[in-house]
Design an enzyme around this catalytic site. Sequence first.
Site, PDB file in Angstrom:
ATOM      1  N   SER A  54       3.578   1.672   3.068  1.00 58.48           N
ATOM      2  CA  SER A  54       4.681   2.517   2.622  1.00 58.48           C
ATOM      3  C   SER A  54       5.578   2.837   3.814  1.00 58.48           C
ATOM      4  O   SER A  54       5.095   3.122   4.908  1.00 58.48           O
ATOM      5  CB  SER A  54       4.134   3.813   2.034  1.00 58.48           C
ATOM      6  OG  SER A  54       5.186   4.746   1.883  1.00 58.48           O
ATOM      7  N   ALA A  57       4.571   1.810 -12.852  1.00 58.44           N
ATOM      8  CA  ALA A  57       5.803   1.076 -13.128  1.00 58.44           C
ATOM      9  C   ALA A  57       5.995  -0.085 -12.156  1.00 58.44           C
ATOM     10  O   ALA A  57       6.310  -1.207 -12.557  1.00 58.44           O
ATOM     11  CB  ALA A  57       6.997   2.029 -13.058  1.00 58.44           C
ATOM     12  N   GLU A  92       1.316  12.151 -14.292  1.00 57.48           N
ATOM     13  CA  GLU A  92       0.551  12.435 -13.089  1.00 57.48           C
ATOM     14  C   GLU A  92       1.348  13.438 -12.249  1.00 57.48           C
ATOM     15  O   GLU A  92       2.453  13.158 -11.824  1.00 57.48           O
ATOM     16  CB  GLU A  92       0.352  11.129 -12.322  1.00 57.48           C
ATOM     17  CG  GLU A  92      -0.812  11.119 -11.390  1.00 57.48           C
ATOM     18  CD  GLU A  92      -1.081   9.718 -10.832  1.00 57.48           C
ATOM     19  OE1 GLU A  92      -0.134   8.930 -10.691  1.00 57.48           O
ATOM     20  OE2 GLU A  92      -2.258   9.429 -10.536  1.00 57.48           O
ATOM     21  N   CYS A 151      -4.598   9.435  -6.718  1.00 56.91           N
ATOM     22  CA  CYS A 151      -4.562   8.920  -8.085  1.00 56.91           C
ATOM     23  C   CYS A 151      -5.819   9.253  -8.878  1.00 56.91           C
ATOM     24  O   CYS A 151      -5.877   9.015 -10.077  1.00 56.91           O
ATOM     25  CB  CYS A 151      -4.299   7.419  -8.081  1.00 56.91           C
ATOM     26  SG  CYS A 151      -5.375   6.528  -7.000  1.00 56.91           S
ATOM     27  N   LYS A 171       2.363  -4.721   3.495  1.00 60.02           N
ATOM     28  CA  LYS A 171       3.562  -3.893   3.476  1.00 60.02           C
ATOM     29  C   LYS A 171       3.117  -2.454   3.231  1.00 60.02           C
ATOM     30  O   LYS A 171       2.859  -2.059   2.109  1.00 60.02           O
ATOM     31  CB  LYS A 171       4.550  -4.294   2.372  1.00 60.02           C
ATOM     32  CG  LYS A 171       5.848  -3.487   2.518  1.00 60.02           C
ATOM     33  CD  LYS A 171       6.634  -3.322   1.244  1.00 60.02           C
ATOM     34  CE  LYS A 171       6.216  -2.118   0.423  1.00 60.02           C
ATOM     35  NZ  LYS A 171       6.370  -0.809   1.102  1.00 60.02           N
ATOM     36  N   GLY A 218      -0.291   1.871  -6.095  1.00 61.48           N
ATOM     37  CA  GLY A 218       0.955   2.634  -6.193  1.00 61.48           C
ATOM     38  C   GLY A 218       1.225   2.979  -7.641  1.00 61.48           C
ATOM     39  O   GLY A 218       0.304   3.064  -8.454  1.00 61.48           O
ATOM     40  N   GLU A 276      -4.152  -1.049  -8.439  1.00 63.54           N
ATOM     41  CA  GLU A 276      -4.730   0.294  -8.540  1.00 63.54           C
ATOM     42  C   GLU A 276      -3.537   1.212  -8.787  1.00 63.54           C
ATOM     43  O   GLU A 276      -2.789   1.518  -7.860  1.00 63.54           O
ATOM     44  CB  GLU A 276      -5.449   0.676  -7.246  1.00 63.54           C
ATOM     45  CG  GLU A 276      -6.564  -0.278  -6.833  1.00 63.54           C
ATOM     46  CD  GLU A 276      -7.735  -0.280  -7.790  1.00 63.54           C
ATOM     47  OE1 GLU A 276      -7.843   0.657  -8.599  1.00 63.54           O
ATOM     48  OE2 GLU A 276      -8.535  -1.231  -7.748  1.00 63.54           O
ATOM     49  N   THR A 296       0.808  -1.215   0.000  1.00 65.28           N
ATOM     50  CA  THR A 296       0.000   0.000   0.000  1.00 65.28           C
ATOM     51  C   THR A 296       0.843   1.267   0.000  1.00 65.28           C
ATOM     52  O   THR A 296       1.983   1.276   0.453  1.00 65.28           O
ATOM     53  CB  THR A 296      -0.948   0.006   1.211  1.00 65.28           C
ATOM     54  OG1 THR A 296      -0.157  -0.082   2.403  1.00 65.28           O
ATOM     55  CG2 THR A 296      -1.899  -1.183   1.158  1.00 65.28           C
ATOM     56  N   PRO A 297       0.256   2.360  -0.503  1.00 62.65           N
ATOM     57  CA  PRO A 297       0.984   3.611  -0.691  1.00 62.65           C
ATOM     58  C   PRO A 297       0.864   4.561   0.496  1.00 62.65           C
ATOM     59  O   PRO A 297       0.122   4.305   1.431  1.00 62.65           O
ATOM     60  CB  PRO A 297       0.281   4.205  -1.908  1.00 62.65           C
ATOM     61  CG  PRO A 297      -1.151   3.811  -1.697  1.00 62.65           C
ATOM     62  CD  PRO A 297      -1.117   2.445  -1.057  1.00 62.65           C
ATOM     63  N   TRP A 298       1.576   5.667   0.418  1.00 61.44           N
ATOM     64  CA  TRP A 298       1.617   6.650   1.494  1.00 61.44           C
ATOM     65  C   TRP A 298       0.468   7.645   1.471  1.00 61.44           C
ATOM     66  O   TRP A 298       0.233   8.333   2.459  1.00 61.44           O
ATOM     67  CB  TRP A 298       2.937   7.437   1.432  1.00 61.44           C
ATOM     68  CG  TRP A 298       3.224   8.007   0.071  1.00 61.44           C
ATOM     69  CD1 TRP A 298       4.011   7.455  -0.900  1.00 61.44           C
ATOM     70  CD2 TRP A 298       2.718   9.229  -0.477  1.00 61.44           C
ATOM     71  NE1 TRP A 298       4.028   8.245  -2.014  1.00 61.44           N
ATOM     72  CE2 TRP A 298       3.247   9.352  -1.787  1.00 61.44           C
ATOM     73  CE3 TRP A 298       1.879  10.244   0.004  1.00 61.44           C
ATOM     74  CZ2 TRP A 298       2.954  10.436  -2.618  1.00 61.44           C
ATOM     75  CZ3 TRP A 298       1.584  11.322  -0.822  1.00 61.44           C
ATOM     76  CH2 TRP A 298       2.127  11.413  -2.119  1.00 61.44           C
TER      77      TRP A 298
END
Lengths: 537, 537
Positions: B233, B287, B437, B340, B231, B284, B306, B205-207
């Site tokens: 960020s 890439a 983005e 996002c 896991k 996230g 996502e 997962t992202p921040w």
Amino acid sequence: MAALNLCRMALRSSKLLYRPYNLLSVQLQMQMQPSSPPLTRKMSTDAQSIASQLNSSGLLRTQGLIAGKWSDAYDGKTIKVYNPATGESVVDVACMGGRETNDAISAAYDAYGSWSKTTAAERSKLLRKWYDLLMVHKEELAQLITLEQGKPLKESVGEIVYGAGFIEFAAEEAKRIYGDIVPAPFSDRRLFVLKQPVGVVGAITPWNFPLAMITRKVGPALACGCTVVIKPSELTPLTALAAVELSIQAGIPPGVVNVVMGNAPDIGDALLASPQVRKITFTGSTAVGKKLMAGSAETVKKVSLELGGNAPCIVFDDADLDVAVKGTLAAKFRNSGQTCVCANRIIVQEGIYEKFANALRDAVQNMKVGDGFSEGVSQGPLINEAAVKKVESLIHDATSKGAKVILGGKRHSLGLTFYEPTVISDVNSDMHISREEAFGPVAPLLRFKTEEEAIRIANDTNAGLGSYVFTNSIQRSWRVAEALEYGLVGVNEGVISTEVAPFGGFKQSGLGREGSKYGMDEYLEIKYVCFGNMNKE
Amino acid sequence: MAALNLCRMALRSSKLLSRPYHRLSVQLQMQMQPSSPPLTRKMSMDAQSVASQLNSSGLLRTQGLIGGKWSDAYDGKTIKVYNPATGESIVDVACMGGRETNDAISAAYDAYGSWSKTTAAERSKFLRKWYDLLMVHKEELAQLITLEQGKPLKESVGEINYGAGFIEFAAEEAKRIYGDIIPAPLSDRRLFVLKQPVGVVGAITPWNFPLAMITRKVGPALACGCTVVIKPSELTPLTALAAAELSIQAGIPPGVVNVVMGNAPDIGDALLASPQVRKITFTGSTAVGKKLMAGSAETVKKVSLELGGNAPCIVFDDADLDVAVKGTLAAKFRNSGQTCVCANRIIVQEGIYEKFANALRDTVQNMKVGDGFSEGVAQGPLINEAAVKKVESLIHDATSKGAKVILGGKRHSLGFTFYEPTVISDVNSDMRISREEAFGPVAPLLRFKTEEDAIRIANDTNAGLGSYIFTNSIQRSWRVAEALEYGLVGVNEGVISTEVAPFGGFKQSGLGREGSKYGMDEYLEIKYVCLGNMHKA
């Protein structure tokens, strides 16, 4: 406008007196007056302390609820609520009729405008709160059920958990009233379907499950955005009133839930006559259900009915005997046999008939009969004297045609409406006990030779509610389950109802389904929306 | 067996180092090391008191969670978590890698055996309890988000409500994982479909939404009967750890929820290599998402992604100007533009371009920038220096190709990673700011003449996540909504994500859906069961 509606309803109500629906009044009248038990004795100390404890907790309500206000009957009349285990009066409650009902309908109608516009999330939260409160007060509510209805305390607690489950489930379903987008037949159109609440609901409920029969209806109704007028059985109004008190504490707005009880024919007539009541939902006898359905025709109301059953319990010779006996015991004797899904006929394959009969008799023999508040009691009293007489009549008819009582078969020495758990063998389809719902603790054992014969015997009735099959054969379990003309089929299990599964019958056992996702549809209208001219630039 | 699995995983892990997936390590490595802000100053008094309060409440966790035990990294390494508003280090947390991850996977796998067999009702109750605890601790969790991520406190509270909503919804969905009965093509068969949990899930997962990106995945996973290794960020691990602490307090059994953070490439490699991990779910960058998808091929894992968006916000000349400005503001500047689904291009019809540009500029001008803990702050800092540099680079490219900065366009006087809310006009599709983005508070205004023109410009990207339309025409709203190649379309609304609706993208913005009933399918296997030989008597 409200006054005009009241006048119009009064006029229609008087007209009803000259219509065939008069039969409805007579039928409801018969239901209204519970006969006093032949003997009375003082309320037990346990019952006395419970009543006083419930009173101090604020859950012992004796008035009707109209627009958020607790009200006496306008003419001050009351009816007595009896403890069937002791015959003593528990308390007097308001005896309401048409005028109070019409005011309750107006209150529900006025509340509908705003309640139907609350978001699904808001309705969900309020119902969740109601569920939480029912669970917090589980013990008190259970005591109330045992006090007014007589079932063992353990079963009463089970009913609270079961009944509250419908409120929890409905709270969740509120957010899942999905519409549909329909692929359009023309490129310049877009079609979709909305589901919207029906409107004001009249809910008429029976005495055998004082909480669950209400929550199973009111939960989904409120979740959909409907408002309700509840008429609980005058035999068991206290649990209904307590549950509704908790709905107020949960924050459910005034007028969304209303309760009237007492004069059943007048209340029923008012609900039927009102064009503001768009839905009638009823659990009770088949005869009354038919009258309500006919009476709803005048204003074309939606109707759902959960009526009488005549549940077959088929025991094949390939069944696990212990499982079959245990399952049959549960299917038959729950609530002293006073549920519409109780096994009314136990149809046993020849090869194991004697073995099963003996095993069942031995198991039933161990059942303890007594006041529901006593420890270890499996069976309480029947609801009233009329119920006992019915059981006696059915047994008499059976034995006069050759059936044998192998256990029980008489009033219990405890007196009042206690009846001995009974097992009768050599029963056949010609006896009344195979035809009519016994609603008592009597297990009639019929015989069959082939699977085909079992299915024929089982389906030989106008009822189609609950049914049970005991077998260890995969093929047989599916064949028989599919062949049974019943809305509920339990395979190797005697108590199958749950809030996540649909409850309802085939044939003359009723219309519609309660509980599960399917139960929501009963309280919804389907609206088709077509967007045309969509190619315009 | 466990030891053997560990050896095998170690072997596979070393093999991975020699494969093209090596680039995954490099990519993740780039993500791992947040650069320190150029200046540091003492943590604000507010932040200090918040950290100490959280510590005393037991919600400030700094270790990973493996098999129900909080653990340091095996080699004792730690990483610093920064407050982006002040540049100061908040606390050090464990810096874990492959070994800890493999142990977490084993713990999740061991717990899966029993968790997957818990009833839907039980899982529902645990999740409900977790939801209740998240809401009880809402203020503390929100402070934690603002502390480590920087968004305004009001937005942090909003994220807690939004994120917790996924746990509540999943608690309800647990009881609705219905299978199907299929009409059989042959009379001697009965066909049905079961839905069963996938197994152990790796969730990366992202921040930008420290709580919601976890709950949106873990809620459904647990509801379905899966267990998870999360896991978070390394930029924002504290909220994840606090939420996991509350899951323990909710009674969710050891091993069902595990958390490892720190060495992103090693953790990612371990999750990919393990045959016990049956599902990878990631939010996230595009890439990294592609590398995870490729890496999942070796063990044929289910993957949901996502990834990055490039949201168009189309303003037609028939729109209500106030609604369009307000909606655009919400779509663009939420979380300082770091989501996002943030509007990455604002495509305005010629006829109202100047009017809209001026109105937007005036509104944006009023936005207060500052520490998220300060009253009235609408925009906090960007997450780190790299984010600021990216924004600067995009603006430079745009202006060098003819765009005009009509507001902002430079670092905020507050210093650190604060950036002025910016509006740029005369942007076109050739500029990088329309292609990449921005993930920052920059509103680029493009022009269009015709509806067709707008749709073409909007769809001219590999991304397909969020999109917005402002129009008062019924026909146009449907035509454009249908024509947009995006998984989410907001009509006259700038913030549309909710737990009851699906979230996910078209094209290279990802695979699968999160939230809503659709999100459950990502964690389920479909099993077809055929009962044959059903004619046997």
